[in-house]
Design a protein around this motif. Sequence first.
Motif, PDB file in Angstrom:
ATOM      1  N   VAL A   3       7.653  -7.049  -1.703  1.00  0.00           N
ATOM      2  CA  VAL A   3       8.753  -6.249  -2.219  1.00  0.00           C
ATOM      3  C   VAL A   3       8.441  -5.884  -3.664  1.00  0.00           C
ATOM      4  N   LEU A  35       8.882  -2.409   0.504  1.00  0.00           N
ATOM      5  CA  LEU A  35      10.181  -2.002  -0.023  1.00  0.00           C
ATOM      6  C   LEU A  35      10.082  -1.884  -1.533  1.00  0.00           C
ATOM      7  N   ALA A  77       9.972   1.625   2.383  1.00  0.00           N
ATOM      8  CA  ALA A  77      11.392   1.908   2.231  1.00  0.00           C
ATOM      9  C   ALA A  77      11.746   1.944   0.751  1.00  0.00           C
ATOM     10  N   GLU A  98      14.424   4.682   4.788  1.00  0.00           N
ATOM     11  CA  GLU A  98      13.271   4.150   5.498  1.00  0.00           C
ATOM     12  C   GLU A  98      12.175   5.206   5.586  1.00  0.00           C
ATOM     13  N   LEU A 132      14.451  -4.544   8.316  1.00  0.00           N
ATOM     14  CA  LEU A 132      13.227  -3.961   7.803  1.00  0.00           C
ATOM     15  C   LEU A 132      12.057  -4.771   8.337  1.00  0.00           C
TER      16      LEU A 132
END
Length: 258
Positions: A3, A35, A77, A98, A132
């Motif tokens: 992330v 993400l 995303a 997304e 996700l």
Amino acid sequence: MKVALLQTAGTGSVSGNLDLLEAKAAEASAQGARLLIAPEMFLTGYNIGDRTEALAEAVDGPSADRAAEIAARFGLALLYGFPEAAGGAVYNAALFVERDGTRSVYRKTHLFGAGERTHFARGPERPPLLDLDGLKVGLLICYDVEFPEAVRALAEAGADLVAVPTALMAPYDIVAETVVPTRAYESGIFVAYVNRVGSESDLTYVGRSALVGPDGIALCRADDRSEALMIAEIDRQAIARLREINPYLADLRRDLYS
């Protein structure tokens, strides 16, 4: 799953912020992130006063369309804050886009101070829980995370990660340093808290963005003034390990509380 957290002051314009989002999405994707999270009201700036209504856009507006193109191009995303125009109202919202173009919006439910209450309607719905790649992601915005009930509700619904775009300003440093790690620890989940830096008019933001693990320890943390793109990895197994040691959710006496 990796992330990415983008701590930034923004550029001062919607087009500039979208350019920044594109550049950082490229960096994050190159490092394997799935993400990318940007701050509260990232698209326009947070402390924009009477310009809020004029800059508000719908979830199918031109800025969201460009964000969807960015997500598709770089295969990750995006989550960022923006003023949403919907149904004759304006909301302090976060848009989750997304890579396939799917869009989900969360409207801030706990508005902070007279400034927000003047320009925004209160979000009417419970925070969403999104999937996700098998990671369950709950969404909150800034002040929301300061209410333990909000985080606990997402944890009990199955969240692995609570993602929190924020615009935390001085003198509330304690929220980033103490409250956010406590929220992660007491519910045994990951919390990504992504703040602004710099100043807007009379507000100075305190940075200190972090991805905090279920043990309450930050996997990464920015300082109080620098722009930063941080990448950290979420290990879902850490949640199970922590909840064996600190079984708060299992031991909670729900029969005693409404």
